[in-house]
Motif scaffolding. Structure first.
Motif, PDB file in Angstrom:
ATOM      1  N   ASN A   1       6.763  -3.411   1.393  1.00 47.69           N
ATOM      2  CA  ASN A   1       5.168  -3.573   1.167  1.00 47.69           C
ATOM      3  C   ASN A   1       4.679  -3.533   2.709  1.00 47.69           C
ATOM      4  O   ASN A   1       3.551  -2.696   2.754  1.00 47.69           O
ATOM      5  CB  ASN A   1       4.871  -4.824   0.688  1.00 47.69           C
ATOM      6  CG  ASN A   1       3.413  -5.371   0.836  1.00 47.69           C
ATOM      7  OD1 ASN A   1       2.564  -4.500   0.211  1.00 47.69           O
ATOM      8  ND2 ASN A   1       3.107  -6.190   1.624  1.00 47.69           N
TER       9      ASN A   1
ATOM     10  N   ARG B   1       4.595   0.220   3.381  1.00 47.25           N
ATOM     11  CA  ARG B   1       3.572   0.889   2.732  1.00 47.25           C
ATOM     12  C   ARG B   1       2.093   0.707   3.393  1.00 47.25           C
ATOM     13  O   ARG B   1       1.544   1.811   3.598  1.00 47.25           O
ATOM     14  CB  ARG B   1       3.239   0.169   1.289  1.00 47.25           C
ATOM     15  CG  ARG B   1       4.466   0.549   0.332  1.00 47.25           C
ATOM     16  CD  ARG B   1       4.252   0.043  -1.015  1.00 47.25           C
ATOM     17  NE  ARG B   1       5.511  -0.263  -1.575  1.00 47.25           N
ATOM     18  CZ  ARG B   1       5.672  -0.208  -2.989  1.00 47.25           C
ATOM     19  NH1 ARG B   1       4.668   0.147  -3.874  1.00 47.25           N
ATOM     20  NH2 ARG B   1       7.071  -0.359  -3.523  1.00 47.25           N
TER      21      ARG B   1
ATOM     22  N   GLY C   1      -3.762  -1.225  -3.469  1.00 45.05           N
ATOM     23  CA  GLY C   1      -3.211  -1.103  -2.113  1.00 45.05           C
ATOM     24  C   GLY C   1      -3.695   0.003  -1.316  1.00 45.05           C
ATOM     25  O   GLY C   1      -4.030  -0.227  -0.010  1.00 45.05           O
TER      26      GLY C   1
END
Ligand code: FAD
Length: 484
Positions: free
Chosen positions: A347, A350, A387
């Protein structure tokens, strides 16, 4: 007396544990016909990408074997959902069709069409709860609208009675008198023609069993240190349940329940804090679905409409370098290669890689969302859209656009010894930690000892971060000056 057969239309709910559609169909005491219809063109603009298809192939195989264990089968079909479900209803004389709801706009529209067609056929239609802790309609602001900010959203979720307990899986499922025709799994052509999936096979075990094992492993190990380790890509600090959750191989209510059980067994302060932090991350998943449900356009358009006019660049070379993990920024490149290698990315990385695309390369967030969609095994319309919009600063409760991640400092903070970079960018593995996140600054001798020649072994940065940062802020300034 045995009731008429019930069809269970399975999609992203490939499990028997705590599966409301199966529980209701089995409770009706008649035969049950589990069906999966492969119809990617009905997913709107977001048909499953290559990595998702690979996962789905193996998940369907695992689910078929799970059903065999309870004396049942999985019927596979391909094509128009309505046509295939109607044909199965006719062939089995089913009286009802059950499914677990999905929240994506195209899936909801399809469910409405299927429900209407089946009702016209005189069949009972039974939609059941989706794989969420809280239904998006049940969580409302004081004025009755949807939430756009995470903290009050999660506070509102946590102020209620909590999710219902999970239901155990059925131990036996009655078969119909005769089974309808099924395609062989290979007939769905989900597996790649050229086998590029060795890295995925090594990293994952799709299916309900794999998901349960993954949860156990997390609860017995990383869970206790989750708050400290979850941001460290060089450690195995997070649960890696995302693809299992996306394909519904594990019930999110089961995860909630298991964590509550773990707390009952050991109410220590450390575990309590870890559980709170972990459940909050599941809360982000809830928030993502809440937003997509209430703002169904958000996969296509920024939630902040002014970003529609953002002066994005055109930079095919930059995009290609980012996709291939050849930007010259080691933490970005490691992330993009992890994604390519095993269909997943940590994460924290990302966020760094997404910020680099949008702010350093000034490329539209949807280009990045598309690439992730094709390459992630956990590609999920709600999670991916949230996201990307969060990173690009154009979403609900997003990081402001002017907050620009510095890939060097982020690398040094979250991968301090450079182990993550060494794992995915082996050409840099000879560099000491001091230089691994900024190899272009390393002295010639260090580079020579590590066997690195720029342009031959590893690229120089495709952009200078401080110049790129200034350019991004100027673009934001231009956007702000435009009349609304
Ligand atoms: P853990 O830390 O163990 O968290 C547990 C679960 O909570 C995850 O499995 C996931 O279901 C959920 N979760 C955690 N963080 C988030 C979050 N920020 N948003 C939504 N759910 C969250 N997640 C996806 O599931 N699919 C995607 O397509 C996706 N795309 C992303 C794209 C970008 C640009 C960014 C910044 C994040 C994206 N995420 C996506 C969120 C997050 O990165 C992953 O859920 C997480 O890395 C999965 O690893 P894990 O299971 O070990 O997470």
């Amino acid at each position: 007396m045995v009731g008429s057969p019930a069809v269970v239309w399975t999609r992203e709910d490939l499990r028997l544990d705590d599966n409301p559609a199966f529980a209701a169909a089995v409770a009706a005491a008649g035969p049950v016909v589990p069906v999966f219809v492969w119809s990617p063109e009905e997913e709107g603009n977001w048909p499953p990408g290559a990595a998702s298809r690979w996962w789905l192939h193996h998940s369907l195989a695992a689910f078929a074997s799970r059903l065999k264990g309870v004396e049942s089968r999985l019927i596979l079909r391909s094509g128009d959902s309505i046509r295939e479900l109607e044909a199965i209803v006719r062939a089995t004389r089913a009286g009802s069709v059950h499914w677990n709801r999905r929240m994506e706009p195209a899936a909801r529209a399809r469910e409405a069409r299927v429900a209407s067609a089946l009702r016209d056929l005189g069949v009972e239609v039974r939609p059941h709860a989706e794989n969420l802790l809280f239904h998006p309609e049940d969580i409302r602001t004081g004025s009755g609208g949807p939430y756009k900010v995470f903290t009050p959203f999660w506070r509102s979720c946590m102020s209620g009675p909590g999710p219902r307990p999970p239901a155990p899986p059925p131990v036996r499922i009655l078969s119909p008198q005769s089974w309808p025709v099924s395609l062989p799994l290979n007939g769905l052509a989900l597996k790649p023609e050229i086998d590029w999936a060795a890295g995925l096979r090594a990293a994952w075990k799709p299916g309900e069993q794999g998901a349960a094992a993954q949860l156990r492993e997390f609860l017995d190990g990383p869970m206790a240190v989750y708050p400290e380790e979850r941001n460290r890509p060089d450690r195995r600090g997070s649960s890696r349940l995302s693809p299992h959750l996306h394909f519904g191989e594990i019930s999110v209510r089961r995860i909630w329940h298991e964590i509550s059980e773990a707390l009952r067994g050991d109410p220590g302060k450390v575990l309590k804090q870890a559980a709170r932090v972990y459940l909050r991350e599941l809360g982000w998943r809830e928030f993502a679905h809440h937003l997509l449900y209430h703002f169904p356009d958000m996969a296509e358009r920024p939630l902040r409409p002014e970003f529609d006019d953002f002066p994005w660049a055109r930079n095919p070379r930059g995009l290609r370098a980012w996709q291939r993990g050849l930007t010259g920024y080691p933490i970005v490149d490691a992330g993009m290669r992890e994604l390519w290698g095993c269909g997943w990315m940590h994460n924290r990385v990302r966020m760094i890689a997404a910020s680099f695309l949008v702010k350093d390369l000034l490329l539209p967030w949807r280009e990045g969302a598309r690439w992730f969609w094709d390459t992630l095994v956990d590609a999920d319309l709600a999670g991916n859209t949230l996201g990307w919009q969060w990173t690009a600063g154009c979403g609900a409760d997003a990081a402001p656009f002017f907050r620009i991640f510095n890939p060097v400092l982020q690398g040094e903070k979250f991968d301090p010894l450079g182990d993550y970079v060494r794992a995915w960018v082996p050409e840099l593995s000879g560099l000491p930690a001091r230089w691994i996140h900024r190899p272009w600054e390393a002295p010639q001798q260090v580079l020579a000892e590590a066997g690195i020649k720029f342009g031959r072994d590893y690229p120089l940065p495709v952009v200078d971060h401080s110049e790129a940062r200034a350019r991004a802020l100027a673009a934001l300034g231009e956007l702000k000056r435009r009349p609304p």
